[in-house]
Structures are given as C-alpha cells and as structure tokens.
Design a protein around this motif. Structure first.
Motif, mmCIF file in Angstrom:
data_model
loop_
_atom_site.group_PDB
_atom_site.id
_atom_site.type_symbol
_atom_site.label_atom_id
_atom_site.label_comp_id
_atom_site.label_asym_id
_atom_site.label_seq_id
_atom_site.Cartn_x
_atom_site.Cartn_y
_atom_site.Cartn_z
ATOM 1 N N VAL A 15 26.783 -16.288 -33.372
ATOM 2 C CA VAL A 15 25.522 -15.969 -32.687
ATOM 3 C C VAL A 15 24.822 -17.256 -32.265
ATOM 4 C CG1 VAL A 15 23.268 -14.853 -32.909
ATOM 5 C CG2 VAL A 15 25.275 -13.820 -33.984
ATOM 6 N N LEU B 293 21.515 -15.523 -24.949
ATOM 7 C CA LEU B 293 20.940 -14.309 -25.512
ATOM 8 C C LEU B 293 19.482 -14.144 -25.085
ATOM 9 C CD1 LEU B 293 22.317 -14.526 -29.171
ATOM 10 C CD2 LEU B 293 23.274 -13.261 -27.231
ATOM 11 N N GLU C 7 32.725 -4.986 -35.030
ATOM 12 C CA GLU C 7 32.035 -5.363 -33.797
ATOM 13 C C GLU C 7 31.768 -6.870 -33.772
ATOM 14 O OE1 GLU C 7 30.989 -3.153 -35.936
ATOM 15 O OE2 GLU C 7 30.913 -1.182 -34.930
ATOM 16 N N GLN D 243 26.170 -18.843 -29.050
ATOM 17 C CA GLN D 243 25.847 -18.154 -27.780
ATOM 18 C C GLN D 243 24.349 -17.996 -27.588
ATOM 19 O OE1 GLN D 243 26.815 -13.872 -27.804
ATOM 20 N NE2 GLN D 243 27.413 -14.073 -29.959
ATOM 21 N N PRO E 146 29.828 -10.335 -33.492
ATOM 22 C CA PRO E 146 28.507 -10.676 -34.052
ATOM 23 C C PRO E 146 27.425 -10.666 -32.980
ATOM 24 C CG PRO E 146 30.175 -12.234 -34.788
ATOM 25 C CD PRO E 146 30.807 -11.419 -33.699
ATOM 26 N N THR E 147 26.316 -10.024 -33.307
ATOM 27 C CA THR E 147 25.122 -10.041 -32.463
ATOM 28 C C THR E 147 23.927 -10.357 -33.349
ATOM 29 O OG1 THR E 147 24.591 -7.705 -32.799
ATOM 30 C CG2 THR E 147 26.115 -8.245 -30.981
ATOM 31 N N PHE E 148 22.810 -10.593 -32.699
ATOM 32 C CA PHE E 148 21.603 -10.824 -33.492
ATOM 33 C C PHE E 148 21.289 -9.603 -34.341
ATOM 34 C CE2 PHE E 148 17.078 -10.538 -34.308
ATOM 35 C CZ PHE E 148 16.794 -11.805 -34.805
ATOM 36 N N ARG F 27 29.989 -15.434 -38.639
ATOM 37 C CA ARG F 27 29.206 -14.544 -37.782
ATOM 38 C C ARG F 27 27.895 -15.197 -37.351
ATOM 39 N NH1 ARG F 27 31.126 -9.281 -37.507
ATOM 40 N NH2 ARG F 27 29.117 -8.591 -36.653
ATOM 41 N N ASN G 252 23.268 -7.001 -35.391
ATOM 42 C CA ASN G 252 24.189 -6.577 -36.453
ATOM 43 C C ASN G 252 24.494 -7.671 -37.472
ATOM 44 O OD1 ASN G 252 26.281 -8.229 -35.463
ATOM 45 N ND2 ASN G 252 27.301 -6.564 -34.373
ATOM 46 N N THR G 253 23.979 -8.860 -37.252
ATOM 47 C CA THR G 253 24.223 -9.942 -38.209
ATOM 48 C C THR G 253 22.919 -10.527 -38.745
ATOM 49 O OG1 THR G 253 26.337 -10.499 -37.164
ATOM 50 C CG2 THR G 253 25.330 -12.173 -38.582
#
Length: 685
Positions: free
Chosen positions: A121, A128, A53, A124, A55-57, A117, A59-60
C-alpha cells in the motif's frame, strides 16, 4: 476466567465512557484477560494476512487499526493500576506480563506477511485517493514497522525478539527495584525538632507516614523521584537536609538486592546491540531518527549550546549563596544539600520573597477548580463536574466528567493527587480510553502526582512547584481529551516523543496569568488573594535560580545521551556507572558537585523504565516551541476563547495525525524561534 461472564475485562464496560469496572476487577482477572486478548489480536492479524485480495488501504491499514481493541482495553486498564497502585500482587503480574507483551508486540510488528501488505500500500501511495490522515497513517505504519525490524531476515528477527523480551524484563526490574529502594530509604526522624522549618501540614503528613509504617511518635519523609526534595528549601537543620539528599542520591546503588547498576548496564548493552542489528550506530541514533530532532548530533548541538551559559549562571548563583553562608556565625563551604535552603535566603534578600510561605495561598482544591479548570474553561469553553458515583482504581482517584461548551459530553478526567508506597514516583498522564472515530470511543485520561497526603481534616497546601506540576500534567490531559482523530494509532498524545511535552509546557503559562491567579491563589483561612506585590515579585524572580535548574536538567539529559550514544562494541565492555557519569558531566562542563543531575542513572526511571530512552532532551526541545507559543498568546490577547480555539483545533486536536512541526507552522504561521527560550532561562546573553 476466560469468558465475559466470569471476567469483567473481557466485555466492554457498561459504565459511562467505557470506564473499567475497577471495583469488580480482581488481580487474578488480568493474566487470563491478556491471554484471551493476545489470541484475539493474533487471529485478527491472521485474518488480514490470509486475504487473497490485493492489499488496499481498507482491507489492510483500516483493518489493522480496528484490530486489537480488546488488547488495548485490557492493557490500558492494567497499566494504569500497575503504575499508580502497584500492590505486590500487581507487581508479580507486571513482571510475568512484561516478556509476554514484548513477544506479542514483536509478533505483530515483525509479521512478514503483514509488513508485505503494508509496504504494498505504501509503494502505491501516490496513486491512491486518500485523505491527509489516511495517507499519513500509511506512511507512519510503514516507517514504524520498518524501524521495528520487519524487513530483517528470520534469523535476525529471532535475535531481535529475544533482545526485546529481555529488555522488557529488565525495564520492569529497574522500576520495581527503584520503587522498593525508594520506600526503604524514606528518612525516619525521631523528633519534630529535626524537621524545623516544615509547615504544620508537612509535619502532619510526615507523622501520618510514620504511623502508616508502624512507627507512631516518629516522622517519615518519603523521597521524590528526582534528586532534590521540596523540603530541602525549608529544613533549618543542615544534618536533616544532608540525610534527605544522601538517601535520595543513593537509591538503587547501595549493593543490596535493589541495586540497579547491573540492570541498567545490561539495558544499555542490549539497546546498543539492537540498534546495530537495525542498522544504526547507537540507540540514540535509532531513537532520534524517527523524532523531530532527526539525529543525536542535532540534540547534542542544542544541549552543548545551552550547557556553557547555564553552568556559568549556576556558578554565579553559587557565589551568591556562599556569600550568605560566609556571613553567618559558623561559615562552611556550601554543598548540594544546602543549595535550596540558601537559595530561598538569597531570593528573600534580592526580591523580598519567601516562596515557602506561599503555601497557604495554594490550597489544592482551589488550585484545581479555580485555577486549572477555570483556565481551561476560559480558553476552550469546557466544564467539569465531579462524578462521585463513578469509582476509579483507588479511593484517592477522583473522576470528573468533561463537557463541551454546548453541554455535549467530551470525556472523563481522573485526578490521583497523593503519594503512596504503591505508586511510582514523579507525575504523569495516561489514557484509560483513547478517542477514535473508527472505534466510536471517547477519551478517559488520568493525571497522577505525588503530593504528600496530610492527616484527615487538614488542608492540602501545595508548593509553587506542585502547582506547576498540576498545570503541566493537565496540559497533557487536555491533549488527550482534545485530540480528535479517526484512527486509534493517532489518538491523544500519540505524537513524537520530543513533541509530546509541548502542550503541557504551554499550559503552565496560565499559572501567573492575572485572571487565573486572582481566582485560585487565595489564602486557605481568610480567602484573601495573594498580595499584588508578591505576585509582582514572583514575576520578577521567574528567571532566578535558572542556572541551577537548567544545569541539573541538562546534566540528566546529557547522561541519557551518553549512555545511549555508545556503540555495541563499547557497550559490550564493563561499564562503570560512576566513572561514566563523572566523565560525561566533565565532558559537557556540568561537573559541579554542588549542582547534581536531576536524575542519576540508577534512579533515572524516565530512560531505563519509561519511554524517554535517548529522549530526555525532549523537555528542552519542546520548550523552544513552548516559549515561542507563550509569546504568541501574549501578542494576541492571552486567555481568550478565540486563542484557545486556534490552539485546540490546529495543534491539540490533530493528535498524532500529522507531522507535529507542520501542525506548529500551521498554528504559528512560521517556524519556532529559540530566542524566547533563551530569554526565559536567562541564557540570552
């Protein structure tokens, strides 16, 4: 011993607040626990980077914060012991562990996939929907990994890892050498007459030290971490004072197996090489870039601004001391080992005040309970109850449960007051458990001091300096107890190095606050309060001897900056420790031999084995905020719950979860002014 059944370090403690089961932990448990923790943390990082997936806040960054729980628990448990009760067996483990810990830290911080990763994040971030703490976490993690070298190519990372591992070994060696030489150089006196001027309690402690070393009938005075020694102010024998200061200043520079000169110059060289590899002109530039100071130039400007008036004040103080000596039957030229003794004579003449006679009013238990704890209760509503059912890592370490005003649990506070041969010098605070909403943990904080332990049955009487240290370190403890954050990265005192001393310095203000002083400063035998006229004289004399105190501190801070401002080319040449020290002190105008630096290089543990490299300036930098805050408390009614609540919620409580200067502006309503500091230290004119 790699499963929880055989190794108590591998399972969460069942004790209150997660206090480690120290009585059940043996030295042989540590290395296997670290090995298991390294492997678990590595697997947790690999699981983050293996995700398909984007990278998001969540999941990382959030998973990164949740990772490493076991390693954190094992490390905090061990390093508490290795600093405060470093038996030979623990020292061996510490030495073996240093390169392993460094290698593991680099494996995580320099992990290319993880960095990619985190960077994704970060790039971006503006799009967010994150709260303030989450946003700041992204910014800090990205900056810290970049600063650590995560953006370097593989070849450069390999070199960096080798440097970091070697530095970890050298720092451990520096501390080990210093501890050994400090113990070896404890001064042995054959006769109590040589220690004329010490109190009965101090003589008792010296006799006990001798007995513990197999020297019955003699007296042993152990050394403090800093250059001077509290006994220099009272010893009537000039030869005894000379022996004590000479021993202190010769530590780790005697050409024996514990000599730190080659160790520290290699540390300087490797730090300079690492800075160059990371794109900085010097180690000082590398360190200050991610502090509130921003650059070595800003630090140097402050130190130079203060050095000239401090040196001038010290010279005036020296003239006053020399006048006292010249009036004696056998005058002599005053030397460094005479300063503290004759300072007390001048203080007595000028203010009719003998600080050395105040110790009966500073009995340790009363200072702690009716001073330190009472002030915290008045400000913050918290209460303390000793937990004699809980054992820490040493019998001298006492455990207290801390509760909120409504009776709910806050955490544990551990006080380890006394000096011993297995404890490193100085005073410090550390955390065994850090608070985190993500992990559901509450804080356990430790304060360590090095007060001489009297013989059994004798009271522990503190000097005023030791009272100050107790209040100071408890300020750090409050920071660790009160910081309430979601993510462990921001827990407790995890703030910029040149901000971390601020809360502890502020807590010193309550030492002379009338409501506090009246409760704790009571005579150990009669219970009578410290006389009002003495209190007034103490206040009047607060700026006395500040020329010396400021000069010795600034000299040490300048040595730190000098060592860490060299570039890689200069650091690669032969560095003569004595020559560099002399040149540096002349450069800033603090080359007065009667006022030596608070630390000389070979025993400057703060910067060569601690976390203050290129950062010893932090104390005076933070004191700008401290003095300005003391002014705010005075203007707003002092020791009140409302004031304590504001200070707790807007400064202590945020931990490292926001920019510290932003937090200060939120508390104060403006930037800090330097004028209160200049006034405090007698530098305003």
């Amino acid at each position: 011993m790699t499963d929880a059944a055989s190794n108590p370090l591998l399972a969460p403690s069942s004790l209150p607040f997660g206090l480690p089961d120290y009585p059940g932990i043996r030295a042989e448990h540590y290395l296997p626990a670290f090995e298991a923790a390294f492997a678990q943390h590595r697997a947790e990082i690999d699981a983050i980077t293996a995700q398909s997936e984007a990278p998001t806040f969540a999941n990382t960054l959030e998973r990164l914060e949740a990772a490493g729980d076991l390693l954190g628990r094992v490390a905090r448990t061990f390093y508490t012991v290795s600093s405060a009760h470093a038996t030979p067996e623990i020292q061996e483990i510490d030495a073996a562990l240093a390169p392993l810990m460094s290698a593991h830290d680099d494996a995580v911080q320099l992990d290319a996939a993880l960095y990619a990763r985190v960077r994704a994040v970060y790039e971006q971030l503006d799009s967010l929907d994150l709260g303030a703490e989450e946003r700041y976490l992204v910014e800090r993690r990205y900056r810290e990994m970049t600063s650590a070298g995560a953006a370097l190519d593989d070849g450069a990372k390999s070199v960096l890892t080798e440097i970091n591992q070697r530095l970890s070994v050298l720092s451990n060696t520096f501390e080990k050498n210093l501890l050994a030489d400090t113990n070896d150089l404890a001064v042995v006196f054959d006769d109590a007459n040589e220690l004329d001027g010490l109190t009965d309690g101090e003589l008792s402690a010296a006799a006990q030290n001798a007995a513990d070393r197999g020297l019955p009938g003699k007296y042993v005075v152990t050394l403090t971490l800093f250059t001077g020694h509290p006994y220099l102010s009272t010893l009537t024998s000039r030869e005894s004072r000379r022996r004590l200061l000479d021993a202190s200043r010769s530590r780790a520079s005697r050409g024996n197996a514990h000599d730190n000169r080659e160790v520290l110059t290699e540390i300087v060289r490797l730090r300079a090489e690492r800075a160059e590899l990371l794109g900085f002109d010097s180690h000082a530039a590398y360190i200050t870039a991610d502090q509130t100071a921003g650059s070595p130039e800003a630090v140097h400007a402050l130190l130079r601004r203060l050095a000239a008036p401090a040196a001038a004040n010290a010279r005036r103080e020296q003239e006053a001391l020399q006048a006292i000596v010249d009036a004696e039957d056998a005058p002599f030229t005053i030397e460094a080992h005479d300063w503290a003794f004759y300072t007390e004579k001048v203080r007595a003449a000028r203010y009719d005040l003998d600080r050395t006679a105040l110790r009966p009013w500073f009995e340790a238990e009363r200072v702690l309970v009716d001073g330190v704890f009472r002030a915290a209760s008045a400000l913050y509503g918290i209460t303390f109850a000793e937990r004699t059912d809980l054992q820490a890592y040493h019998p001298d370490a006492r455990v207290f449960e801390v509760s909120e005003e409504d009776g709910s649990a806050l955490g544990l506070f551990i006080l380890d007051l006394y000096t011993r041969d297995t404890k490193r010098g100085g005073a410090w605070m550390n955390s065994i458990v850090s608070q985190s909403e993500l992990r559901g943990t509450a804080p356990i904080v430790v304060n360590n001091l090095n007060v001489p332990k009297p013989a059994p049955g004798a009271p522990t009487l503190l000097t005023l300096d030791e009272v100050t240290t107790l209040f100071h370190e408890f300020g750090h403890a409050l920071h660790g107890l009160f910081a309430h954050v979601t993510y462990p990265h921001f827990a407790g005192t995890a703030v910029f190095r040149d901000f971390v001393e601020f809360p502890s310095q502020v807590n010193e203000m309550w030492i002379f606050w009338p409501e506090v002083l009246a409760e704790y400063a009571r005579h150990v035998e009669t219970g009578e309060p410290l006389p009002a006229e003495v209190v007034e004289k103490l206040r009047e004399s607060e700026a006395f001897n500040q020329g010396f105190a400021t000069s010795e501190y600034l000299a040490a801070a300048w040595l730190d900056q000098t060592w860490h401002s060299v570039d890689a080319d200069t650091a690669s040449t032969t560095l003569d420790v004595a020559h560099i020290e002399a040149t540096a002190l002349t450069d800033i105008g603090l080359d007065n031999p009667v006022v030596p630096p608070r630390y000389s290089s070979t025993y400057f543990a703060h910067v060569f084995s601690g976390g203050y490299s290129a950062g010893y300036y932090s104390y005076i930098w933070s004191e700008v905020l401290d003095a300005d805050t003391v002014e705010w408390f005075a203007e707003n009614g002092g020791l009140t719950r409302a004031n304590g609540e504001r200070f707790r919620r807007r400064l202590l409580g945020v931990g490292g979860s926001m920019d510290p200067l932003e937090a200060y502006r939120d508390f104060r309503g403006r930037e800090a002014r330097i004028e209160p500091l200049l006034e405090r230290r007698g530098l305003a004119s």
